[in-house]
Scaffold this motif. Structure first.
Motif, short mmCIF file in Angstrom:
data_model
loop_
_atom_site.label_atom_id
_atom_site.label_comp_id
_atom_site.label_asym_id
_atom_site.label_seq_id
_atom_site.Cartn_x
_atom_site.Cartn_y
_atom_site.Cartn_z
N PHE A 169 -94.20 -8.59 105.19
CA PHE A 169 -92.87 -9.19 105.16
C PHE A 169 -92.94 -10.60 104.59
O PHE A 169 -92.10 -11.00 103.77
CB PHE A 169 -92.28 -9.21 106.57
N ALA A 170 -93.96 -11.37 105.00
CA ALA A 170 -94.15 -12.73 104.49
C ALA A 170 -94.39 -12.71 102.99
O ALA A 170 -93.84 -13.54 102.25
CB ALA A 170 -95.32 -13.40 105.20
N SER A 171 -95.19 -11.76 102.53
CA SER A 171 -95.50 -11.67 101.09
C SER A 171 -94.26 -11.35 100.27
O SER A 171 -94.07 -11.89 99.18
CB SER A 171 -96.58 -10.61 100.87
N ILE A 172 -93.42 -10.47 100.79
CA ILE A 172 -92.17 -10.13 100.10
C ILE A 172 -91.29 -11.37 99.98
O ILE A 172 -90.72 -11.65 98.92
CB ILE A 172 -91.43 -9.00 100.84
N ILE A 173 -91.19 -12.12 101.08
CA ILE A 173 -90.40 -13.36 101.06
C ILE A 173 -91.00 -14.36 100.07
O ILE A 173 -90.27 -15.03 99.33
CB ILE A 173 -90.33 -13.99 102.47
N GLY A 174 -92.34 -14.45 100.05
CA GLY A 174 -93.00 -15.36 99.12
C GLY A 174 -92.72 -15.02 97.67
O GLY A 174 -92.46 -15.91 96.85
N VAL A 175 -92.75 -13.73 97.34
CA VAL A 175 -92.47 -13.30 95.97
C VAL A 175 -91.01 -13.59 95.60
O VAL A 175 -90.71 -14.10 94.52
CB VAL A 175 -92.78 -11.80 95.79
N LEU A 176 -90.09 -13.27 96.51
CA LEU A 176 -88.68 -13.52 96.25
C LEU A 176 -88.39 -15.02 96.09
O LEU A 176 -87.60 -15.43 95.22
CB LEU A 176 -87.82 -12.95 97.39
N SER A 177 -89.04 -15.84 96.91
CA SER A 177 -88.86 -17.29 96.80
C SER A 177 -89.38 -17.79 95.46
O SER A 177 -88.76 -18.67 94.83
CB SER A 177 -89.61 -18.00 97.94
N SER A 178 -90.50 -17.22 94.99
CA SER A 178 -91.07 -17.62 93.71
C SER A 178 -90.14 -17.25 92.56
O SER A 178 -89.98 -18.02 91.60
CB SER A 178 -92.43 -16.96 93.52
N ILE A 179 -89.53 -16.08 92.65
CA ILE A 179 -88.58 -15.65 91.61
C ILE A 179 -87.39 -16.60 91.57
O ILE A 179 -86.92 -16.99 90.48
CB ILE A 179 -88.11 -14.21 91.89
N HIS A 180 -86.90 -16.97 92.74
CA HIS A 180 -85.77 -17.91 92.78
C HIS A 180 -86.18 -19.29 92.29
O HIS A 180 -85.36 -20.01 91.69
CB HIS A 180 -85.22 -18.00 94.21
N LEU A 181 -87.44 -19.68 92.50
CA LEU A 181 -87.92 -20.95 91.97
C LEU A 181 -87.92 -20.94 90.45
O LEU A 181 -87.60 -21.94 89.80
CB LEU A 181 -89.33 -21.25 92.49
N ALA A 182 -88.27 -19.79 89.87
CA ALA A 182 -88.25 -19.66 88.41
C ALA A 182 -86.83 -19.82 87.88
O ALA A 182 -86.60 -20.45 86.83
CB ALA A 182 -88.82 -18.29 88.01
N ILE A 183 -85.85 -19.26 88.59
CA ILE A 183 -84.45 -19.41 88.19
C ILE A 183 -84.00 -20.85 88.38
O ILE A 183 -83.31 -21.42 87.52
CB ILE A 183 -83.56 -18.45 89.00
N LEU A 184 -84.40 -21.44 89.51
CA LEU A 184 -84.03 -22.82 89.81
C LEU A 184 -84.53 -23.78 88.73
O LEU A 184 -83.88 -24.79 88.43
CB LEU A 184 -84.61 -23.23 91.17
N ALA A 185 -85.68 -23.47 88.14
CA ALA A 185 -86.25 -24.34 87.10
C ALA A 185 -85.28 -24.53 85.94
O ALA A 185 -85.29 -25.58 85.28
CB ALA A 185 -87.57 -23.74 86.60
N PHE A 186 -84.43 -23.53 85.69
CA PHE A 186 -83.48 -23.60 84.57
C PHE A 186 -82.05 -23.85 85.04
O PHE A 186 -81.21 -24.27 84.23
CB PHE A 186 -83.52 -22.29 83.77
N ALA A 187 -81.77 -23.61 86.31
CA ALA A 187 -80.41 -23.78 86.84
C ALA A 187 -80.25 -25.20 87.37
O ALA A 187 -80.32 -25.44 88.58
CB ALA A 187 -80.14 -22.75 87.94
N ASP A 188 -80.04 -26.15 86.48
CA ASP A 188 -79.91 -27.55 86.90
C ASP A 188 -78.57 -27.78 87.59
O ASP A 188 -77.61 -27.04 87.39
CB ASP A 188 -80.06 -28.48 85.70
N MET A 189 -78.51 -28.81 88.39
CA MET A 189 -77.31 -29.10 89.18
C MET A 189 -76.17 -29.67 88.34
O MET A 189 -75.03 -29.70 88.80
CB MET A 189 -77.65 -30.08 90.30
N TYR A 190 -76.45 -30.09 87.12
CA TYR A 190 -75.43 -30.69 86.28
C TYR A 190 -74.59 -29.64 85.55
O TYR A 190 -73.39 -29.85 85.32
CB TYR A 190 -76.08 -31.63 85.25
N ASP A 191 -75.20 -28.52 85.18
CA ASP A 191 -74.51 -27.50 84.40
C ASP A 191 -74.35 -26.17 85.12
O ASP A 191 -73.52 -25.34 84.71
CB ASP A 191 -75.27 -27.25 83.08
N HIS A 192 -75.13 -25.93 86.16
CA HIS A 192 -75.10 -24.63 86.84
C HIS A 192 -75.11 -24.85 88.36
O HIS A 192 -75.97 -24.32 89.06
CB HIS A 192 -76.31 -23.78 86.42
N LEU A 193 -74.16 -25.60 88.84
CA LEU A 193 -74.18 -26.05 90.24
C LEU A 193 -74.21 -24.91 91.27
O LEU A 193 -75.08 -24.93 92.15
CB LEU A 193 -72.99 -26.97 90.51
N PRO A 194 -73.30 -23.93 91.22
CA PRO A 194 -73.34 -22.87 92.25
C PRO A 194 -74.67 -22.13 92.28
O PRO A 194 -75.22 -21.88 93.36
CB PRO A 194 -72.19 -21.94 91.83
#
Length: 243
Positions: A100-125
Motif C-alpha cells: 500500500f505504501a509503495s502504491i502511494i509512493g508511485v502515485l505521489s511521484s507521478i503527481h510530482l512530475a505533473i507538479l513540475a510543469f503545473a506552476d501556480m501562475y498559469d495552472h493554479l487549480p
C-alpha cells in the motif's frame, strides 16, 4: 531494460544504479533544486514578499527551468526508490502495508512530475491539487513504509520519527493558517478562481510559508532516513553470500 531485482541496485541494461546512489539522489536532487530555484528567484529580484511559498520560485525565467527540470527528475528517482524499497523488503516487511505504501509512493511521484510543469501562475487549480497529493502522499508513504519494516535501523528510525513529527506539525500549521486566511479573504478569492491574492493573504503566509519549508525538509529527512535500512540490508546480503 529496467531490472528492479538486481542484488545491489537497479539495472538499466548493462548499467547499475546502486542503492546507495539511488537513495542519495532521491533527497539531494530536490534539495539542490529548491535551494537553487529560490536563490535565483531572490537574486533576480522576482520576490513578491518575504516569506514566500516554495512554488513562488517557479517564476518565469531561469528559476522556472531549474524548478521544473529538478522536480521532474526527482519524480522519476523517487518513483524508482518506492519500487526498489518494495522489492528489497517485501520478504521481511509487513507485505500489505508495504504494498500500500509503495502504491502511494508511485502515485505521489507521478503527481510530482505533473507538479513540475503545473506552476501556480498559469495552472493554479492543477497546481494546488498536485501539491496536496505530493505533500500528503509523501508523508503517508514514509509513515507506512516506516511501520512496514519489522526491524528498522536505529539511526534511520530516529531520523524518520523526528522527520515525520516535523512534517505532521508543519503540514497542520500550514493547512490551518491558509484555511483561516482563505475564509477571511473569501470575497477576494471568488473574484477569479485562477488567481490567489497572495498579498492579501500575506499575514497568513508569514506563518504558512516557513511551515512549508519545514515540511519540505522534513520529507527529505524521511527519504534520507532509509539510507541506513538499505545499507543494513546490503550488509546482511553480503554476510549471507560469504557464509
Amino acid at each position: 531494460m529496467l531490472d528492479l531485482k538486481r542484488e545491489n541496485g537497479i539495472g538499466f541494461s548493462s548499467k547499475i544504479l546502486r542503492d546507495v546512489h539511488l537513495i542519495k539522489l532521491a533527497w539531494i536532487v530536490p534539495l539542490v533544486t529548491i535551494i537553487a530555484a529560490v536563490l535565483i528567484h531572490v537574486l533576480a529580484g522576482n520576490v513578491r514578499d518575504v516569506p514566500f511559498f516554495i512554488s513562488e520560485a517557479d517564476h518565469p525565467g531561469l528559476e522556472r527551468v531549474v524548478f521544473t527540470t529538478g522536480l521532474f527528475v526527482s519524480s522519476g528517482v523517487q518513483c524508482l526508490l518506492a519500487l526498489r524499497l518494495y522489492v528489497l523488503f517485501k520478504g521481511k516487511a509487513r507485505p500489505r502495508i508495504l504494498l500500500f505504501a509503495s502504491i502511494i509512493g508511485v502515485l505521489s511521484s507521478i503527481h510530482l512530475a505533473i507538479l513540475a510543469f503545473a506552476d501556480m501562475y498559469d495552472h493554479l487549480p492543477l497546481h494546488i491539487y498536485t501539491a496536496l497529493v505530493v505533500f500528503h502522499g509523501g508523508f503517508c508513504w514514509a509513515f507506512l513504509t516506516h511501520f512496514a519494516l519489522p526491524n528498522p535501523h536505529p539511526k534511520g528510525r530516529k531520523l524518520r520519527l523526528i522527520s515525520l513529527a516535523g512534517a505532521l506539525i508543519s503540514l497542520s500549521v500550514m493547512t490551518i493558517s491558509m484555511g483561516r486566511g482563505v475564509r477571511q479573504r473569501r470575497k477576494e478569492l471568488d473574484t477569479d478562481s485562477n488567481i490567489i491574492p497572495l498579498d492579501a493573504l500575506q499575514p497568513w503566509i508569514d506563518v504558512a510559508a516557513p511551515a512549508e519549508f519545514i515540511l519540505f525538509f522534513s520529507l527529505l529527512g524521511c527519504l534520507a532516513s532509509f539510507s541506513w535500512d538499505i545499507h543494513n540490508n546490503s550488509s546482511q546480503l553480503e554476510d549471507t553470500s560469504i557464509e
